[in-house]
Design an enzyme around this catalytic site. Structure first.
Site, short mmCIF file in Angstrom:
data_model
loop_
_atom_site.label_atom_id
_atom_site.label_comp_id
_atom_site.label_asym_id
_atom_site.label_seq_id
_atom_site.Cartn_x
_atom_site.Cartn_y
_atom_site.Cartn_z
N TRP A 152 -2.87 -2.99 -1.31
CA TRP A 152 -2.66 -4.38 -1.56
C TRP A 152 -3.49 -5.11 -0.39
CZ3 TRP A 152 -0.76 -8.22 1.95
CH2 TRP A 152 -0.30 -9.28 1.45
N GLU A 207 7.82 -17.70 -6.13
CA GLU A 207 7.42 -16.43 -6.14
C GLU A 207 6.88 -16.02 -7.34
OE1 GLU A 207 9.50 -13.48 -2.94
OE2 GLU A 207 10.98 -14.26 -4.37
N GLU A 260 16.75 -19.67 -1.14
CA GLU A 260 16.47 -18.66 -1.69
C GLU A 260 15.91 -19.07 -3.20
OE1 GLU A 260 16.30 -14.65 -3.06
OE2 GLU A 260 15.94 -15.80 -1.30
N LYS A 317 6.17 -5.56 -2.72
CA LYS A 317 7.40 -5.34 -2.60
C LYS A 317 7.93 -4.96 -1.56
CE LYS A 317 11.67 -5.04 -4.10
NZ LYS A 317 12.43 -6.16 -4.66
N ARG A 349 5.91 -1.43 -5.47
CA ARG A 349 5.75 -1.82 -4.23
C ARG A 349 4.62 -2.98 -4.08
NH1 ARG A 349 7.23 2.07 0.07
NH2 ARG A 349 5.40 1.32 1.23
N ASN A 408 -2.79 2.78 5.22
CA ASN A 408 -1.82 1.80 5.08
C ASN A 408 -2.09 1.02 6.37
OD1 ASN A 408 -1.09 2.56 2.51
ND2 ASN A 408 0.94 3.22 3.16
N GLY A 409 -1.81 -0.45 6.49
CA GLY A 409 -1.89 -0.94 7.69
C GLY A 409 -3.10 -2.03 8.06
N LYS A 435 12.49 -18.12 -4.88
CA LYS A 435 12.41 -17.48 -6.18
C LYS A 435 11.43 -18.04 -7.20
CE LYS A 435 14.69 -13.78 -5.23
NZ LYS A 435 13.96 -14.02 -4.20
N CYS A 495 0.86 -1.28 -0.08
CA CYS A 495 -0.01 -0.15 0.01
C CYS A 495 0.85 1.31 0.05
CB CYS A 495 -0.88 0.06 1.15
SG CYS A 495 -2.02 -1.37 1.12
N HIS A 512 16.09 -38.64 5.50
CA HIS A 512 15.13 -38.47 6.37
C HIS A 512 13.81 -38.20 6.13
CE1 HIS A 512 18.44 -39.29 9.02
NE2 HIS A 512 19.35 -38.48 8.44
#
Length: 605
Positions: free
Chosen positions: A74, A485, A478, A600, A27, A99-100, A482, A2, A501
């Site tokens: 968002w 995502e 990582e 973002k 963002r 925002n929030g 990726k 946001c 295991h």
């Protein structure tokens, strides 16, 4: 996520609001909107498409005004539909963007319904708008101040009211908000970048601040109404348009920028001096006996990698915590522990909250590793190290991650030197290795055509395993992140020794297993793990150092890395994983730079 932009001026402010939203698009968002006060009435345009579509609406309807607010949302409470898009109105007299997350919105909503307020959205934001309206008695800043006193949670808000033609009121708690000062015009935004081109004179609001912007002045008060003075800072935000150049997406561009951004982040000094982290660092580093790293997502994986460096080079005990978990568990505080917070934006809500929690427990030594010098995190910590990744547009972090790794390696060597575990010759060798990284990375980027060929096969996969050992286990994590995502392929990472295991049960002829194979002390162990996958028919895709003697065979596909790079090898090995995820996503036709459901900068808990 946001974004907020607000302004009061003597000119039509709508182009400034729209341009501010454009600067915040990176963002992540799923709706956007703008509201202005004109002729004593509120006028609004909203869209569940991109800012470009909102701009077209504004132009078509000739929306104009000298005071206004705008927003990119968002979705949290309520789906991304027009009724839930901001700005939110109350009784056509008040407009608000937020925002929030408001945690006590449900009891407040029931209370306001009892007062006759009708709710037309599913958002927690509408509660704030109606609450301010219900408390308004002619003084907007007082109504906002009284309303936020009843809110539990995080917020940054901007408010318009029809009775106040040239006024915007803002407030913040747990979400960033910055005031921009102009000549006979003033601005409000959740990110200084939104104000680039309008002003470079900024005031960063602190927790609990409430502000009133008019044409002639900015007034800031605390939650009790007492006046507050905040420092005005001259900040030259990067305001130029970011061009793709020859690249297909910003993510690809940012992958290829890594030799430069890493070079920019490597200190230009001839030694690893503690003052690289701030004037107080020499004293702090001599007092600490351990480290606690708090971070989220990709930054968390950089912290996991750093743990190996810190314990190997500096011989200092290090624990790494997911920020959102750390703050909600009982922990044992240690006044001699250095708390390291890692965040690209420096505004990640969970990491900021974890940092504040650590400080409340008595941790006095704090350090931020961040890409934004004006961020809340940098202002909150005693020590800091700024990466120089530049503006990262793609939601899936690439250059921010590798510059964080450089920063954390510098920290490890510096602490090793302070603690007497790094000799002068070792220090010089580490510095030479760092400075060779950009050239080494260019050699890795030259592997792109081979990786594209692999991506065509990966695009048809439903799931994948990523395997690594030691230093490279966090890099496997990582790489899996990726792929998830941006391609939406299910991927999981494991320390390769853990295969037997449990995870071996997943291996079939359709399973792709991406393996990181550096020529290090664990290579022979890793080769045994590779055979475990081959014996079950799994398809192996191995990024192997040149001298590992791992070669192409049936079910075993190998891309040869240019050279082994010792302790810095993770920085080289993560780049082909970034390229694999990127080209797989391209082959699947996903929105690479703006993947679904993601943002973002995660500024809500």
């Amino acid at each position: 996520m946001c974004g907020i932009v607000g302004a009061v001026a003597q000119r039509n402010i709508v182009p400034v609001l729209i341009e501010g939203l454009r600067r915040l698009e990176y963002r992540g968002y799923d709706s956007c909107g703008v509201a202005v006060l004109a002729g004593g009435e509120l006028h609004r345009a909203r869209s569940v498409s991109r800012v470009a579509e909102l701009d077209a609406q504004v132009r078509e309807t000739h929306l104009e005004g000298v005071s206004g607010i705008s927003h990119t949302r968002w979705a949290t409470h309520g789906a991304p539909v027009t009724d839930n898009a901001h700005p939110i109105f109350s009784c056509n007299e008040l407009a608000l963007v937020h925002n929030g997350i408001i945690e006590n919105y449900e009891p407040l909503r029931e209370m306001l319904r009892g007062k006759g307020y009708e709710f037309v959205s599913q958002t927690d934001t509408e509660v704030i708008a109606h609450l301010i309206h219900s408390l308004y008695r002619g003084d907007l800043i007082t109504a906002v101040r009284n309303a936020v006193g009843e809110l539990h949670g995080a917020y940054a808000i901007a408010v318009l009211h029809t009775a106040h033609r040239n006024t915007v009121v803002g407030a913040r708690q747990g979400s960033p908000l910055v005031v921009g000062l102009g000549e006979h015009e003033n601005f409000l935004a959740s990110d200084a970048l939104a104000l680039a081109g309008s002003t470079e004179r900024l005031v960063f609001l602190e927790e609990g601040d409430v502000c009133e912007l008019t044409l002639a002045s900015v007034r800031i008060v605390d939650r009790h109404g007492a006046p507050i003075e905040r420092e005005t800072r001259e900040v030259a935000a990067y305001g130029g348009a970011v061009e793709l150049g020859p690249y297909r997406h910003f993510m690809q561009k940012e992958i290829f920028e890594q030799p430069r951004t890493i070079g920019d982040t490597i200190p230009a000094t001839d030694s690893f001096d503690a003052t690289l982290f701030g004037e107080a660092a020499p004293t702090a580093f001599s007092e600490i006996d351990s480290l606690l790293i708090v971070a989220c997502g990709t930054s968390y994986y950089s912290g996991l990698t750093a743990k190996y460096w810190l314990e190997s080079i500096a011989k200092i005990p290090t624990q790494v915590e997911i920020a959102s978990e750390y703050r909600y568990r009982d922990s044992v505080p240690n006044a001699n522990q250095l708390v390291v917070a890692i965040s690209q934006s420096g505004e990640t809500a969970d990491t900021l909250a974890a940092l504040k929690h650590a400080q409340a427990l008595g941790h006095k030594h704090t350090l931020s590793v961040c890409n934004v010098s004006t961020s809340a995190m940098v202002r909150l910590t005693v020590l800091s190290f700024l990466t120089h990744a530049g503006r990262e547009i793609g939601v899936a972090s690439t250059k921010a991650f590798t510059t964080q790794l450089v920063a954390l390696f510098v920290l490890a060597v510096t602490l090793g030197k302070v603690r007497g575990h790094v000799t002068a010759s070792q220090e010089a060798d580490y510095l030479r290795q760092l400075r060779h990284l950009p050239a080494a990375l260019n050699s890795v980027l030259a592997l792109e055509p081979q990786i594209i060929a692999w991506s065509e096969e990966f695009a048809r996969k439903d799931s994948a395993l990523f395997l690594g050992r030691g230093l490279h286990y966090p890099i496997a994590l990582e790489g899996a992140l990726k792929l998830k995502e941006i391609s939406y392929i299910h991927a999981e990472a494991y320390a390769a020794g853990e295969l037997k295991h449990g995870p071996l049960a997943l291996v079939t002829q359709t399973m792709a297993a991406v393996t990181i194979a550096p020529n290090d002390a664990l290579l022979e162990k890793l080769k045994s793990n590779i055979q475990e996958v081959r014996a079950r028919g799994g398809q192996l895709y191995v990024f192997a150092d040149a001298d590992t003697k791992i070669v192409n065979d049936e079910g075993l596909h190998v891309i040869r890395m240019p050279e082994h790079y010792g302790l810095l090898s993770p920085i080289l090995h993560v780049v082909p994983l970034q390229l694999l995820a990127y080209h797989t996503a391209c082959a699947r036709g996903t929105d690479v730079d703006k993947p679904r459901n993601l943002a973002k900068s995660v500024t809500v808990e």
